[in-house]
Enzyme design. Structure first.
Site, PDB file in Angstrom:
ATOM      1  CB  SER A   1       2.419  -3.852   5.935  1.00 34.52           C
ATOM      2  OG  SER A   1       1.259  -3.193   5.484  1.00 34.52           O
ATOM      3  CG  ASP A  52       1.141  -5.004   2.443  1.00 35.81           C
ATOM      4  OD1 ASP A  52       1.954  -5.604   3.159  1.00 35.81           O
ATOM      5  OD2 ASP A  52       0.325  -4.169   2.887  1.00 35.81           O
TER       6      ASP A  52
END
Length: 253
Positions: free
Chosen positions: A45, A157
């Protein structure tokens, strides 16, 4: 504590945490003061964004300015799609502007990023391919951002698989690993709105996942005290950088 430890073939795993990612810059400042040079890098991320810049040699002062000036409007935009309300294509363009049209494998320091494949539910370790697209994939929050197409995969993600990506560093050959965890010991307020409910739910799930990871005592954990900070608030970058620096320096004391 680090100072009594002689590090060998060391890797740094930069964890996710949205706006909390500014704390990574503070950790890097502490490591630099102790002449620490990583030989392997990984990121999930926002940690993927930071790892990319470190791997491709962005000066620390420039990275600090980026963290202080980062705003959600700079990296997101509306997109009409049945798979998401927004797109993080602007983030990809920003990476292209900052680092150029390069591939992950072109990095000065061996690098990988973590994403999640929605078609299989499996963790995907990105070691090759367009850098900008890999950063987009690793930072793509599902349900919010449109998934990133990568071959036959739909990537989102990586926080759902390994928020502090220490496992890939071991596979890359790292002997010692520093894990930078931004999300442990979150503090929660009683929800008052639907958005508060979603935020708390995400935070709690993520916190529980990371707690399992941090039981690995073979990893040298740096965990800045960020419980009072909001993951969505980009206005606290300077404070977050200071918290990261403080945590890094304490681990060397």
């Amino acid at each position: 504590m680090f100072k009594k430890k002689k590090f060998r073939k060391t890797g740094i795993a930069f964890g996710g945490g949205a706006a909390l990612g500014a704390a990574h810059v503070g950790v890097l400042k502490a490591l630099k003061e102790h002449n620490f040079e990583p030989e392997f890098l990984s990121g999930t991320s926002i940690g993927a964004y930071v790892a990319a810049h470190v791997a491709f040699g962005t000066p620390l002062d420039e990275l600090e300015e980026m963290a202080k000036n980062l705003d959600w409007l700079d990296i997101t935009g509306f997109k009409m799609s049945k798979m998401g309300l927004l797109s993080n294509e602007r983030l990809g363009k920003k990476v292209l502007e900052q680092l150029g049209k390069v591939n992950i494998e072109d990095s000065k320091i061996p690098l990988c990023m973590i994403a999640t494949d929605l078609t299989s539910g499996e963790k995907v370790v990105l070691k090759e391919g367009p850098l900008y697209k890999a950063v987009m994939a690793s930072t793509c929050l599902p349900g919010i951002f449109v998934p990133v197409e990568w071959g036959d995969m739909l990537l989102v993600d990586g926080v759902f698989c390994e928020n502090v990506p220490v496992t890939p560093l071991k596979e890359m050959g790292a002997k010692d690993i520093i894990g930078v965890d931004l999300t442990t010991n979150r503090k929660y307020k009683r929800p008052e709105t639907f958005v508060d409910v979603l935020n708390n739910t995400f935070d709690i799930g993520l916190n529980n996942l990371v707690k399992e990871q941090t039981e690995d005592k073979r990893v040298f954990w740096i965990q800045p005290a960020l419980g009072a900070y909001n993951m969505a608030d980009t206005r606290k970058a300077e404070h977050l950088i200071e918290e990261g620096y403080k945590a890094g320096m304490e681990r060397f004391s």
